[in-house]
Each structure stands twice: as structure tokens, then as C-alpha cells.
Motif scaffolding. Sequence first.
Motif, PDB file in Angstrom:
ATOM      1  N   GLU A 430      55.958  36.353  47.139  1.00  0.00           N
ATOM      2  CA  GLU A 430      55.551  36.277  48.533  1.00  0.00           C
ATOM      3  C   GLU A 430      54.456  35.208  48.680  1.00  0.00           C
ATOM      4  OE1 GLU A 430      53.376  39.156  51.801  1.00  0.00           O
ATOM      5  OE2 GLU A 430      53.779  39.936  49.789  1.00  0.00           O
ATOM      6  N   GLY A 431      53.499  35.221  47.741  1.00  0.00           N
ATOM      7  CA  GLY A 431      52.401  34.265  47.770  1.00  0.00           C
ATOM      8  C   GLY A 431      52.906  32.843  47.625  1.00  0.00           C
ATOM      9  N   PHE A 432      53.859  32.661  46.712  1.00  0.00           N
ATOM     10  CA  PHE A 432      54.420  31.335  46.486  1.00  0.00           C
ATOM     11  C   PHE A 432      55.080  30.807  47.768  1.00  0.00           C
ATOM     12  CE2 PHE A 432      58.470  29.166  45.618  1.00  0.00           C
ATOM     13  CZ  PHE A 432      57.946  27.955  45.192  1.00  0.00           C
ATOM     14  N   GLU A 433      55.939  31.644  48.356  1.00  0.00           N
ATOM     15  CA  GLU A 433      56.643  31.221  49.579  1.00  0.00           C
ATOM     16  C   GLU A 433      55.634  30.852  50.682  1.00  0.00           C
ATOM     17  OE1 GLU A 433      59.799  30.870  49.772  1.00  0.00           O
ATOM     18  OE2 GLU A 433      60.545  31.976  48.033  1.00  0.00           O
ATOM     19  N   ARG A 434      54.611  31.717  50.827  1.00  0.00           N
ATOM     20  CA  ARG A 434      53.639  31.503  51.900  1.00  0.00           C
ATOM     21  C   ARG A 434      52.843  30.218  51.649  1.00  0.00           C
ATOM     22  NH1 ARG A 434      53.644  31.025  56.041  1.00  0.00           N
ATOM     23  NH2 ARG A 434      52.027  31.496  57.527  1.00  0.00           N
ATOM     24  N   ALA A 435      52.482  30.010  50.381  1.00  0.00           N
ATOM     25  CA  ALA A 435      51.666  28.836  50.061  1.00  0.00           C
ATOM     26  C   ALA A 435      52.453  27.553  50.296  1.00  0.00           C
ATOM     27  CB  ALA A 435      51.179  28.912  48.621  1.00  0.00           C
ATOM     28  N   ILE A 436      53.732  27.585  49.967  1.00  0.00           N
ATOM     29  CA  ILE A 436      54.555  26.388  50.184  1.00  0.00           C
ATOM     30  C   ILE A 436      54.634  26.078  51.683  1.00  0.00           C
ATOM     31  CG2 ILE A 436      56.954  25.572  50.085  1.00  0.00           C
ATOM     32  CD1 ILE A 436      55.417  25.225  47.467  1.00  0.00           C
ATOM     33  N   ALA A 437      54.758  27.147  52.481  1.00  0.00           N
ATOM     34  CA  ALA A 437      54.868  26.937  53.928  1.00  0.00           C
ATOM     35  C   ALA A 437      53.523  26.548  54.535  1.00  0.00           C
ATOM     36  CB  ALA A 437      55.397  28.218  54.592  1.00  0.00           C
ATOM     37  N   LEU A 438      52.457  27.189  54.082  1.00  0.00           N
ATOM     38  CA  LEU A 438      51.141  27.046  54.711  1.00  0.00           C
ATOM     39  C   LEU A 438      50.357  25.851  54.191  1.00  0.00           C
ATOM     40  CD1 LEU A 438      49.126  28.605  56.623  1.00  0.00           C
ATOM     41  CD2 LEU A 438      48.274  29.746  54.577  1.00  0.00           C
TER      42      LEU A 438
END
Lengths: 514, 167
Positions: A430-438
Motif C-alpha cells: 500500500e505504501g509503495f503504491e501511494r508513494a509512487i502516486a504521491l
Amino acid sequence: MTEPGPAARLESHVFAVLLERAQPLYLQFSSDWGLKSLHGAVAHWRADIEHDQLVDAVRDLFLGVNPDVSGELSSVELAGGRIAHVHWLRGDEGIDVILLDARAEVEQQQLKQQESHEAELASMERGKSIDRLRRVKHELERRQSQLEEANALKTAFLATLSHEFRTPLTAIFGYLHLLEKRLQPDVESQFALRAIRRGATHLFGLSENLLEYGRPEAGEYRLNVVRIDLNLLAEDLRIMFLPLAEEQQLDFSVRIEAVPLDLCLDEIRVKQVLINLVSNAIRYTPRGQVTVLLRWTGKDFEAIVRDSGIGIPSAFMDSVFKPFNQGVPHGSRGAGLGLSISKRLVEQMHGELQLKSNPGEGSEFRVRLPNLVIGRSPAASGSLLGEPGRQWLDGGTALVIDDDPDIRELLRLLLEDLGFGVELCVTANEGFERAIALKPDLVIVDLRLPGLSGNVASFKLRAHGFTGRILALSGASDPESRRGAIAAGADQFLAKPVQIEEFVRAVRAATSRP
Amino acid sequence: MSEFARKICLLGDFGVGKTSLVGRYVRNTFSEKYLTTVGVKVDSKEVAHAGGVSKLVIWDIAGKSALDHLNQTYLRGASGLMLVADGTREPTLRSALYLMMQAKSLLQDPACVVLVNKIDLIDRWEILPSTLNELRKTVPVFETSALSGDGVEAAFEHLAAELRRQT
């Protein structure tokens, strides 16, 4: 009619044997792959009971292919576990497909191949293991003399216990800090906050002592030398111990004499030693006073802790520095680690710890430490507590990946106080996905997460070109954990419990612009 | 019944986890035991999506560091390639890229993805994140774990979507 000759009889026999082994199944398809007929060893191929599945599996083999006049595919495992050599003949009216049983042949080949592959994989693993063993051997030799003293079971137990303290202590200290900073408490609330801080500090000291005790006596102890502010240290001791001394109606004072401005010491270790000594002094002084004197002798830094307590008989002067109060009277009042740990820490700082005592009159512990060469800039010393962060960290974004809701929320509050916009995640993915987007400026990731570890998140982010800063948090503080986190892509590593000052320093260092 | 069907091939060195990836994707199963593949295993899966139902016929080809004649016969008709490497063995990534180069010369513009498997063993990885970051500029790369399932579905779905896009 004439009898067949010997050659013909043999050929006929061979043909029968091969047919028996191959169990051929014949499938006739039209040009558009409609099944026209199916015959041969139908039962052997389970073509009677799994007719459609088998026919579909055969059709799948020719997907995307315009078959030649004739051809062959060897050793094909079809859905359902059927293993065949597949032959085909193309005619004007369609395609004939023949399945020949290849199970025995494939299984035999698989046995050989399995052996060879396993041997090759084992050989690679062996090579890696030998490398690892060499490194371990080297490490073992370096530490051999120290390890002989260690009790492995006790060490592991104490270290684990201490690690388990760290996460909740981080939350307690963090929220305490926020309450102290944000509230305007009345007298009773102030008393309560001080009591909480006192209790948490005691637990923190105990857990740090346990961890220090659980750690083998490392030959290469890395000192964290900073320019020390003795006024702050004295104030910390007063805040921590004055309420306790007052409860026992003791006079408690901390004095500073003739200290140079650029005194450099391992502040955390010095504090740990003084907390241990003062805590002991108050514990064993039923009436009278406890005094702390911090001074510069012209050559060394001295800290003297005097009390008018019960004192220590001369027969036990050496024993008090042994762990768990071995053989010492009144030893049951504490965990019995403070003095042994203090002595070890003082020696790690190249100093000495002396004891004078008279039973019934009191004790004096004298710590003598040399001024150490500074290893960090003065700005990095621990005097940032309470400074507003917005002046130097405004407008950034931070992503926190931690499965502990208390820690997650605490980090959010602290980072918002430092001027960040903050998002929170629970798992590595979840953190990875969010960091890539954010694309945050800062990612703070706990290493122990449900499912994949925090290191996976760091690695994947770096593998996707993420250039923001990554700060790893861990309940473990061993060099291996630190190395693993940095190798996976983190810029900085902080062990729990994270002190607010330390956290602020790390965030500032992580986000400082060149 | 699927209107759209394509053949894809998994290629990679032995022991990188090709068969386990297919097992995870098609049947959602995983076995710790390593069983080498001889020849080829052909499986299929139908996936529903916004545009209808797609069928992937998946050819799990025995692990080799280079394509021999037999493996070349298996490749015929393939529209997509899945190149699989093992993160804990750096040379397997080189094999995967070499296999991709070889296979591309035999097929017409196949869609390709690279899977770097065994992300659950991250602490033992030899492949560096910077390597994958560079590689990602030329081909889609997925870090996967057949054991936990992480990244597997996403990798297959990406390839399937790419194949649909090509039609």
C-alpha cells in the motif's frame, strides 16, 4: 494364403510393443478446428470422461499457429497432467492430431534433470554459504574473547524484551511531548504529566539498561559524540528526579562548576549513566540529601553523585558493579543492572567510575570522562526540543508506512508540527503504491510490517526511480538491520524508541537541501 | 467462451520460479518443493474484464539460459513473452534478458514483461534496485513472489492488457 516370414513377424511384434507403450489417441479436426472424430486409446487418455477439456487443451496447442503439413511437439504436459508427444498431419479436409504417451520418458528425464539442477543450485548455495561462513568466521574471531563471557539465552531474552518496550515507549514519549507542548495544564495536570514522564523515563532507563546488558561487550563501541549542553542535562535530571526526591522528603540538587563551552561527550550514554546513579542514590537514601555535581577539572569532565543513604559495606564494594546485585545486601529493590551497565558505559567512553562509601553515612560515585573529539556538527546536538519546525521545514509532503496505529498517528502529528502534509499507510505494498502516486519528499517506513517487510517498500521505490528521502524505523538496533535497511534503499535508519529530538534531527537531516 | 485468446510463453533460467508463478496465477497454489520442468507445460486461464473475456494460453517452457531448437518449436505462435529472473541470483536476470533477445528475433513484435521473482527473500537479493530502475526504461518490470502472490496477478494482467491493446 502364405505365412508371413520371420522379418515380417518381428516387425509386427515391434509395432505391437510400440503401440502398447504409446497408447495413441487420434483426433481429427476440420480446417476451422471443429472436432470430427476421436478414437484410439480413449480410456487411457481419459478422453471419455474429460472429453471437452482434452479437446480444448489440444486446440490450445495450435493457437496462433498455421500448422505445417506435418510436425511434432515433444514432451508437452497438457492441462490435467497428461504428458504427450504431439504429432500432426495436415490434409485437404483438416488436421489429424496424434497424442503419444510420453509420461515414462518425461519422468525418467525429469529424474536426471532434477538431480542435475538440484546439484547446481546446491553448489551455488554452497558457494554463498562458504562466503557467509568466511565472514561469520572472521566476525567470530574478532569477537571470540567477548563471546566467551556471554550467556546466549539471557542475552537473547533481554534484548527481545527491551526491543518490545521500544515501540510503546516511542508512543508514550511522543504524545507526552505533544501534551506538554500544546496544553496549558493546571497544577494537578502538571503533576500528572510529570509523573507519567517520570514513570516512562524509568521504564526507558530500565529497557536501555536491559538492552545494553543483553548486548555482548562490543570491542568496537561506536561513540555518538556531540557538543553537550550541561544546563539542559542538569534540567533534565531535575525534572526527572525532583518529584521523586520530594516524595521522600530528600534535598536534591544539581550543580554545575567551571565547564567549558565546547565540552564534547556521548550525551546519551552520559545521561544513561547519571540516570542510573541518581536513581540508585534516591532509592537507597531514606533521609537527608542527594547531590549531583557536574564540573570540569581542567583535564577531565567529572560527575559526582553523593547521597546520605544506607551506604555499602566494604566487602560488597566490588560486587555492586556485577549484574543483578549478585551477593549485595538490599539488592532486591531494583533490577540490579544500573551500576554494572554504568561502569561498562563509562569504560566505553574511555573514563572511570569510582565508588566511596561508608555504611550508615552514604556513598559517593565519581564518574571521570575525557573530553572527546567531536564527530558531529554542533547543530546536530540534542537541543532542538521545543523549537518550532515550521521555520525550516515548510510545504513538504511525507508518507508514513507503519502498522501500529499509535505510532502512525504520532508520526502524523509530529510531521504536521514540522510543516509536512502527511499521508498514512499500513502495509509495504500500500505504501509503495501511494508513494509512487504521491511522490512525497519523505517516506518513513517501519521495517516490521504485516506481509512484506518495510525493506521491500524501500527496494521497490528505489527500483522505480523514487528519489525522495526514505527514513527507516525499526525495533531492532543491530548493525545487520541497519545494513539491510540502507542496502534496500533507505537514507537513514532510526531505532525505536525514537526520542523526539532524535527524530527531528533525522527528519531535518533527511530533508535538508544542499 | 472467450472471444480473445493469445499464447504467451514463460522463459527463464531453471529454478527461477516459472512453474510456481503459473501455479499461483492459474490455480492460486504454491509448493515449497522444487520440481524441474521437462519440455513444456501448457495451461490456460480466462479473465473477465471491461471489454469481455480474454483467454491466456500459458506455455511454461523448461528452464534454460539460452533457447535450443526444442524450445524454439514451443515459441511458435506466441504473442507475449514473460521473462523470469530470480532476485537472489543475479546471473538469472542476464539469462532472462538474453532469452528475450533470442525470442524476439524469432517472433513478430511480441509483448514482453520481465518478472523478478522471490521478493519475499528481499534480504538475500543480489539484483540492485538501480538495475531494475534502468531496465524499467525499456521493458515493464514486476517484482513478484509466487510464494505470497505479490505482483503475480499484476504482471499477467499487464501482459494481457498489452496484448488486447495490440489487437
